[in-house]
Design a protein around this motif. Structure first.
Motif, short mmCIF file in Angstrom:
data_model
loop_
_atom_site.label_atom_id
_atom_site.label_comp_id
_atom_site.label_asym_id
_atom_site.label_seq_id
_atom_site.Cartn_x
_atom_site.Cartn_y
_atom_site.Cartn_z
N GLN C 279 43.48 46.49 28.25
CA GLN C 279 43.79 47.27 26.69
C GLN C 279 43.54 48.59 27.13
OE1 GLN C 279 44.36 45.75 24.15
NE2 GLN C 279 43.98 43.39 24.77
N GLY C 298 37.54 38.72 36.39
CA GLY C 298 38.61 38.62 35.29
C GLY C 298 38.80 39.51 34.31
N SER C 299 37.80 40.46 34.25
CA SER C 299 37.63 41.34 33.13
C SER C 299 38.51 42.50 33.19
CB SER C 299 36.08 41.72 33.12
OG SER C 299 35.69 42.53 34.54
N ARG C 478 35.09 44.11 29.47
CA ARG C 478 34.88 42.83 29.08
C ARG C 478 36.12 42.21 28.51
NH1 ARG C 478 30.88 42.53 25.88
NH2 ARG C 478 31.72 42.02 23.99
N GLU C 479 36.70 41.16 29.06
CA GLU C 479 38.14 40.65 28.46
C GLU C 479 39.10 41.52 28.53
OE1 GLU C 479 36.78 38.36 25.14
OE2 GLU C 479 36.13 36.94 26.14
N ARG C 480 39.23 42.38 29.58
CA ARG C 480 40.39 43.57 29.72
C ARG C 480 40.14 44.74 28.86
NH1 ARG C 480 43.61 41.03 32.80
NH2 ARG C 480 43.35 38.63 33.06
N ARG C 481 38.96 44.77 28.45
CA ARG C 481 38.81 46.00 27.46
C ARG C 481 37.73 46.46 27.55
NH1 ARG C 481 40.49 45.40 21.90
NH2 ARG C 481 40.98 43.45 22.56
N THR C 483 34.28 48.03 26.93
CA THR C 483 33.19 47.84 25.75
C THR C 483 32.25 48.49 25.86
OG1 THR C 483 32.19 45.97 27.20
CG2 THR C 483 34.04 45.13 25.53
#
Ligand SMILES: Nc1ncnc2c1ncn2[C@@H]1O[C@H](COP(=O)(O)OP(=O)(O)OP(=O)(O)O)[C@@H](O)[C@H]1O
Ligand SMILES: Nc1ncnc2c1ncn2[C@@H]1O[C@H](COP(=O)(O)OP(=O)(O)OP(=O)(O)O)[C@@H](O)[C@H]1O
Ligand SMILES: [Mg+2]
Ligand SMILES: [Mg+2]
Lengths: 320, 330, 509, 290
Positions: C279, C298-299, C478-481, C483
């Motif tokens: 993101q 995979g973050s 976290r989760e491609r973002r 944070t």
């Protein structure tokens, strides 16, 4: 797109373009859209198809076999001469298959045991087989034998069209090849070896035997193709199959199989075969081009096909 | 003694060549004789060099392509197209410079097309160059209308037949190219770049190499070599035979490279090996004429030679042979 | 399940292995008992992987004897070893990236009869095998599309699935994060209780003390000794491994300066994004600072680095280098702008296996300078000498093909490759993966020196302590973002852990 | 409705073949025939495919220039079943059933080889040692021209072939082989017999480079009579060429018209080939079209 579907994307793209190609030809040429043309696609390309199936297996392992065309020529003249001399056709056929398989096994064993480059070893095989064929006879020899005639005259009736022996054989071989490549451990091992031979060894796969078998089967299939060529023409010709190896490699690679090994699909080979055949048949239907324009157009059509295939795949990869 | 520093791979084809020459000498003591005729060197070795010159030039370009893990099947057809265009231009009365430029231009263009397909569109080299193999031959025939175009220009014929101080020009040119290429590839980083791309393309790219550029360029070089070889072939027979010129030369060139010790998988390349490989092949051809091997079975000795060189080259085969000999003595 | 009542399951006596002139192993003994986890430890190049490969028949031993379950064994290939009941995860992921996850798991022993493959069975079995490791991966995905860590997990799943009596794990945890490691340990403990023997290679001492029962230490291809884990204190272990005293690393590096918002940014990313990968993200990489990039598997850490370095094309956002908008469309552009990126995938994206150490080392520098400005041979050799010594690369000489080096030493050559380019920003993705404790300390010290010299460093590591020890700022993904971020003294492993897991927003951003 | 004729050519392997194709094409155009041309690229497989496609398309007649003699029965039977007459051009086919094709119009490779040998026997004088430049091994033309020559020589024990190699029908092949021959046999070579003009022209270059005079020091006889070959005869570099006339077009279409009209046609007819040597070359060179 789900991963499972994405893995099939190359096949789907190839199939899609094949349909477009065929439809265009059917639109342009009267009589193209017919069962006969489809049957002829198989029967006229039977030799190429059978060889391509074997070649697919070898390419799966990251190898290559340049000898197949010459083996076709050798078997063709060998069979004709032996039948002419009065040996029973069944025996001759078995002997031919054994010779093809034996040559394949020998080359495979050398390639594996001594880590020799497949390209050179099979090039040597090609020279041997072609030399052998011309040594038997430099001229083509006709066959007149009831069994051979029966085989070459046979057709399996399917409504309006009949499937001749040649078409039946190539369809059978493609089906068996598909099962072998995708539904047996052997086939999967071949792909694994091509992916990374070291890894395959570390994974405990029987690398040596699988490789040798791939070449053996390929040799035997080339011999079978030689028999089919003999039936197709009812004669043996030592120069049959000149340059066939390149056509076969092209068919396999057009079908999306990676020449470096480790990635590919037998259905791709079928599609590649049909693309190849369709282009040639369409040009024959046209019949207006000179020798050189035929070459140029064939090349450009191949180019167009490959670029379309690429484009579709890139699009699919981007829009996942 | 460090046993790991094994013999350079260049030795094996060289040994093959030596054996071949020895066989020839045994059967024909005059094999290596060179005399002077009309102020030119004359003899079988000169023929071998002269006829082998085209193969040498092709092998040079092919080595670089193979080093990047590719292959170029189109060289034979590009030869034909380059020779055809040059011949047609000469026949139309254009001068030598135009013909040479046009021939090399065909090679450049063909190489650029191959490079574009392989490096830019990521098409497998064998398919990408197969297209030009088919199209190139067609284009050659189109240019000559399917006929053999005779070349009457003596200056042009020099490229294939001339002599410099009695020494044939074509092989001199080929040797000069090899020396120049060797110097350029090993003195600049270009050789390293090519080997890096061939060894692990991704890693080379990650290290900041323009891998696509390198790949594209080797095809251009290979195309240029093919163009030059085409000019040499046309000049040699003073005619452009668009159908037959360069036929099967791609296989010969690949053969020379691989016999010379460069792996088809790419990576390390051996220019000197390719040189010897090409020479070996031409010597074999001439040997066959010399020994009167019937044309029909002529492929067989070729097969034997390939096997011998391969087995010599393979460490595994040598080890196996040694163990056989030792086992036999026990 | 029990082993024969007495006697060890595996015992090696006087094993030696030579590669031409190189002696990788000499006179090594190893004894592994059923129901124990046995640590095999040593510096990079000590011979651990070689010993394992001799044991599983990849390499033929030069001398010595091996007994397994009371019988002398002479494995000639990994297949023999597997048949005997030895299952192995090798150091480099040795799977096939072109095949699906399911196939990779079951290649060679797919369910089905008479040599035919039952694909339904393959998928089902693969799903179960992954579930046992707590993994949720699409079994039809192509293995090559997974991150190195996930591939490593698949390799472990494959080995566990073999139901062997001896399980060998050669640095399985090098690319895993805490969660995966915990999961792996849980399984290892369970297997131990079932009577399985395990050989475990790692460079993480915490892990040694967490799961192993016994330790065998190798140094320079020879045996140092065998010890009970509980009897061997950490520092003693370290000095046995590297043959000298080393301070255990703990806490933040002493000289870490506070974050300095006025330091000029070498690279600044604004709203950098790529669909399906990351993101929109903002990053400020300043001179003299180490920016840590923390996150779970995979973050999106690696993906961020790839975007910065021009490997992948962004879909949006911009990158400024030294204040100016930069168009980075390839690694080549990035290198020329003074960026460096040491990838986590050593085998696929790092080494040129058949080329020499020298050639591997100078490649990036040469690429930066272009073809025409050749690095002179003498200069090349000087660079090699310098880095071989500075990074303690264990090799006979600089002309050895890099594939003959041990994994950790290959990693060092790659680090040297990037340092040689004198970059302004160096992105280190898992730089200490597979590196021994002595060298790790050196690399961390090196990171400190680079920072002090005014370089910007982007440090990606799955080892939270490593990030905590060395970073002046940490950006958490976290989760491609993105944070959050943590700065200065607030950077502690627990704080990072909380931010990564999403328990609370660590610090302002 | 114009007549549609399918023409399965062997390929475009030589100037001779191109002249042959051109003759077929231009004549078809002249007569308003719709000609479907298929290039076999030197492979029987391709030619069979072409004939089968013609049958599928339902052309009015098929012209086949077979690349080899055998192996046509199945496909000819298909054409017969579809009631499409097939005219065999250039060289014969072997079939067990004569009715499979309508007729044969061709050139006689065997006769050409024999004529070359006869010319040599008559004009060689005291010369006797021959080197032979063969065509592509396995090709019909090479096979027949070699056999006929050998058969004819058997009647003339004075003449003998001292060496024989394939120059692959190529100019470069002819040159290369001749170079090797010259080194090997030196002045022993008295006569060169080349299976086609291209190889002879290549050989001439080799001979000149060896400091000898083609046509004088060494007699040269070849087959085909392409324009350049005849010119070489005029120039005295080749002593004789046996013509192999490729201009089949008019005769082929006349025959097809007769067949279509139900008139009887000759089962097999040959183009009349002549020997061109110094006696008639100058007169003939003007009318060479190819
Ligand atoms: N094929 C080979 N040829 C030559 N030398 C080799 C080969 N394989 C390994 N070596 C050498 O053997 C030694 C031991 O290597 P090994 O891979 O066993 O180390 P390791 O203990 O596993 O190190 P690491 O922790 O870095 O993985 C190294 O010095 C290496 O250079
Ligand atoms: N749970 C998962 N299931 C499937 N694919 C995953 C999963 N986690 C990561 N991936 C894939 O792995 C690839 C690597 O992700 P990325 O490089 O962003 O992770 P990372 O944070 O760098 O982790 P690491 O470097 O530890 O592997 C991504 O392309 C992603 O598709
Ligand atoms: Mg290791
Ligand atoms: Mg990562």
């Amino acid at each position: 797109m789900s991963p499972a579907l994405r893995r099939q994307a190359p096949l789907l793209a190839t199939a899609g373009i094949l349909v477009i190609l065929f439809a265009t030809a059917a639109f342009l040429y009267e009589g193209f859209f017919s069962g006969r043309v489809v049957v002829n696609l198989f029967s006229d390309n039977a030799v190429l198809g059978i060889v391509a199936v074997g070649m697919t297996l070898v390419i799966f392992t990251g190898g290559i076999d340049l000898s197949v065309g010459a083996v076709v020529g050798f078997v063709s003249i060998f069979t004709a001469i032996m039948i002419q001399r009065g040996y029973p056709p069944a025996l001759v056929a078995v002997a031919a298959l054994a010779i093809g398989g034996g040559l394949g096994a020998g080359m495979g064993a050398l390639i594996h045991a001594f880590r020799l480059p497949a390209f050179l070893i099979t090039l040597a095989g090609m020279f041997l087989a072609r030399g052998g064929a011309f040594w038997i006879s430099t001229e083509s020899v006709g066959i007149d034998h009831p069994v051979a005639n029966a085989l070459s005259g046979f057709e399996l009736g399917l409504g309006p069209v009949g499937l001749p022996t040649t078409a039946l054989t190539v369809i059978g071989v493609l089906a068996l090849g598909y099962v072998a490549a995708h539904h047996t451990r052997f086939g999967r091992n071949l792909l694994a070896i091509g992916g990374n031979e070291n890894s395959a060894v570390l994974m405990g796969l029987p690398v040596g035997s699988a490789k040798v078998w791939a070449y053996t089967i390929n040799g035997a299939l080339a011999a079978l193709a030689g028999l089919v060529a003999t039936i197709y023409t009812g004669s043996g010709n030592p120069s049959t199959g000149l340059g066939l190896e390149l056509d076969a490699i092209a068919v396999v690679v057009i079908g999306g199989t990676l020449l470096a090994g480790g990635r590919g699909h037998m259905l791709g080979t079928l599609l590649g075969l049909l693309v190849f055949g369709t282009i040639q048949t369409a040009l024959l239907f046209d019949g207006r081009l000179s020798s050189w324009w035929i070459r140029i157009v064939v090349g450009l059509l191949l180019l167009l096909f490959i670029l379309l295939q690429r484009g579709l795949l890139r699009g699919a990869a981007r829009g996942k | 003694m460090s046993k790991s520093k094994s013999l350079s791979p260049v030795w094996w084809p060289l040994i093959g060549l030596a054996v071949l020459v020895a066989v020839n000498l045994a059967l024909n003591p005059a094999f290596l004789n060179v005399t002077v005729l009309d102020g030119r060197l004359y003899g079988l070795p000169i023929d071998i060099l002269n006829q082998g010159a085209r193969g040498l030039v092709l092998a040079l370009g092919m080595t670089l392509v193979i080093a990047t893990g590719g292959v170029d099947l189109s060289v034979g057809s590009v030869m034909a197209a380059a020779g055809a265009l040059a011949a047609v231009l000469l026949a139309e009365g254009h001068g030598l410079a135009v013909a040479l430029t046009a021939g090399l231009g065909v090679g450049l263009l063909a190489g650029a097309a191959n490079g574009l397909l392989v490096a830019r569109f990521g098409i497998q080299p064998i398919v990408a160059t197969l297209i030009l193999m088919v199209v190139g031959r067609g284009a050659a025939q189109l240019m000559t209308n399917g006929e053999v175009v005779v070349i009457k220009n003596d200056a042009f014929a020099f490229v294939g037949n001339g002599t410099v101080f009695g020494f044939p020009f074509a092989p001199l040119l080929a040797i000069a190219l090899f020396v120049a290429a060797q110097l350029f590839l090993r003195r600049t980083a270009s050789g390293l770049f090519i080997e890096a791309v061939g060894d692990n393309e991704t890693a080379a790219r990650f290290a900041g190499l323009g891998a696509a550029r390198v790949k594209g360029l080797v095809y251009v070089i290979c195309g240029l070599c093919a163009g030059l070889a085409g000019l040499m072939a046309a000049a040699n027979i003073r005619a452009a035979d668009s159908y037959r010129m360069g036929e099967n030369m791609e296989l010969d060139a690949i053969f020379a490279v691989v016999v010379g010790g460069t792996a088809l998988t790419g990576g390390r390349f051996l220019l000197l090996g390719s040189f010897i490989g090409a020479l070996l092949l031409q010597t074999l051809t001439t040997t066959m004429y010399n020994l009167g091997v019937p044309p029909a079975v002529a492929p067989v000795p070729k097969a034997v030679l390939i096997l011998v060189v391969c087995l010599l080259q393979s460490e595994h085969a040598r080890r196996w042979a040694v163990s056989l000999v030792k086992g036999g003595k026990k | 399940m029990t082993a024969p009542s007495d006697g060890p399951l595996l015992s090696l006596r006087g094993v030696g292995k030579r590669f031409g002139p190189v002696t990788a192993l000499s006179n090594v003994d190893l004894t592994v008992r059923a129901g124990e986890i046995h640590a095999l430890l040593g510096e990079n190049g000590a011979g651990k992987s070689t010993l394992i490969k001799v044991l599983t028949g990849v390499h033929e031993r030069s001398e010595g004897e091996m007994f397994f379950a009371g019988q002398a064994i002479h494995p000639r290939s990994p297949k023999d070893a597997e048949r005997a009941g030895i299952s192995t995860v090798y150091q480099e992921v040795n799977l096939l990236p072109g095949l699906s996850v399911a196939e990779n798991l079951l290649l060679g022993r797919q369910p089905g009869r008479a040599g035919f493959v039952n694909w339904g069975g393959v998928r089902r079995h693969a799903r179960e095998a992954l579930a046992r490791l707590g993994l949720d991966i699409d079994v039809d995905a192509e293995l090559g599309t997974l991150s190195v860590a996930l591939q490593q997990m698949v390799a472990i799943a494959r080995a566990l699935d073999l139901k062997a009596r001896l399980l060998i794990l050669d640095e399985p945890t090098a690319s895993l994060d805490e969660k995966e490691v915990a999961e792996l340990f849980r399984i290892m403990r369970r297997l131990r209780s079932e009577g399985m023997a395990m050989i475990f290679v790692t460079h993480f001492l915490d892990q040694v003390y967490a799961v192993t029962d016994r330790i065998t230490v190798l140094r320079n291809g020879t045996l140092v000794g065998e010890y009970l884990t509980q009897d061997l204190p950490r520092l003693a272990l370290v000095s046995k491994m590297i043959g000298r005293e080393v301070n255990d690393m703990a806490g933040r590096a002493a000289d870490l300066p506070p974050p300095d918002d006025s330091a000029p940014a070498v690279v600044e990313a604004r709203g950098l994004e790529r669909r399906g990968a990351i993101q929109p993200i903002d990053l400020m990489l300043r001179r003299g600072e180490v920016t840590g990039l923390a996150g779970l598997l995979g973050s999106g850490r690696t993906e961020t680095a790839r975007l910065l370095f021009g490997i992948d094309r962004p879909d949006g956002g911009e990158i400024r280098v030294r204040g100016e908008a930069a168009k980075i469309q390839s690694a080549r552009d990035a290198v020329r702008l003074g960026l460096a990126f040491c990838s986590e995938d050593r085998k696929g994206e790092g080494i040129l296996p058949n080329l020499s150490i020298r050639e591997n080392l100078i490649l990036a520098l040469q690429a930066k300078q272009g073809v025409w400005k050749t690095v002179q041979r003498s200069e090349q050799e000087a660079l090699c000498r310098h880095y071989i010594e500075a990074l303690r690369i264990k090799t006979p000489d600089a002309e050895t093909p890099i594939k003959n080096l041990s994994g950790g030493n290959q990693q060092k050559v790659l680090l040297a490759r990037w340092l040689a380019t004198r970059p302004e920003l160096i992105i280190l993705d898992e730089p200490t993966r597979g590196i021994d404790i002595g060298a790790r300390a050196e690399i961390e010290a090196l990171i400190g020196r680079l920072r002090a010299d005014g370089l910007a460093v982007l440090l990606i590591s799955s080892e939270i302590e490593e990030i905590a020890r060395n970073s002046t700022r940490v950006v958490v993904l976290r989760e491609r973002r993105r944070t959050g971020s943590v700065e200065g003294d607030a950077i502690t492993p627990p704080a990072l852990m909380r931010a990564m897991a999403g328990a609370s927003e660590g610090g302002a951003s | 409705k114009p007549l549609t004729v399918g023409f399965a050519q062997t390929g475009a392997e030589s100037a001779w073949r191109t002249a042959n194709t051109n003759s077929m094409k231009s004549e078809a155009e002249k007569r308003g025939i719709n000609l479907k041309f298929a290039d076999g690229q030197g492979k029987q497989e391709n030619q069979i495919r072409a004939v089968r496609t013609f049958v599928t398309q339902g052309v009015d007649a098929i012209v086949l220039a077979p690349i080899v003699e055998t192996g046509w029965e199945p496909v000819l039977r298909e054409a017969k079943r579809a009631k499409i007459p097939v005219v065999i051009m250039d060289r014969k086919v072997q079939t067990s059933d004569e009715s499979l094709y309508a007729c044969f119009i061709g050139s006689d490779f065997y006769k050409e080889g024999a004529m070359a040998a006869e010319w040599i026997a008559k004009n060689a004088g005291s010369r006797s040692k021959i080197v032979e430049l063969q065509g592509t091994p396995g090709s019909a033309a090479a096979n027949e021209r070699r056999k006929a020559f050998a058969d004819e020589l058997a009647k003339n024990p004075a003449l003998k072939i001292i060496d024989s190699q394939s120059g692959d029908f190529r100019r470069s092949g002819g040159k290369e082989v001749m170079e090797a021959f010259l080194k090997k046999h030196g002045k022993d070579i008295e006569i060169v017999y080349a299976h086609n003009d291209d190889m002879a022209l290549g050989a001439i270059q080799a001979i000149e480079e060896a400091g000898l005079k083609p046509g004088k020091d060494i007699l040269i006889v070849s087959i085909d009579a392409i324009k350049e070959g005849v010119q070489a005869v005029v120039d005295g570099k080749i002593n004789a060429v046996v013509e192999c006339n490729p201009l089949f077009g008019p005769k082929i279409y006349d025959t097809i018209a007769k067949i279509k009209a139900g008139e009887p046609v000759e089962r097999s007819s040959y183009n009349v080939d002549i020997v061109i040597d110094s006696t008639n070359a100058a007169a003939l060179i003007g009318q060479r079209q190819y």
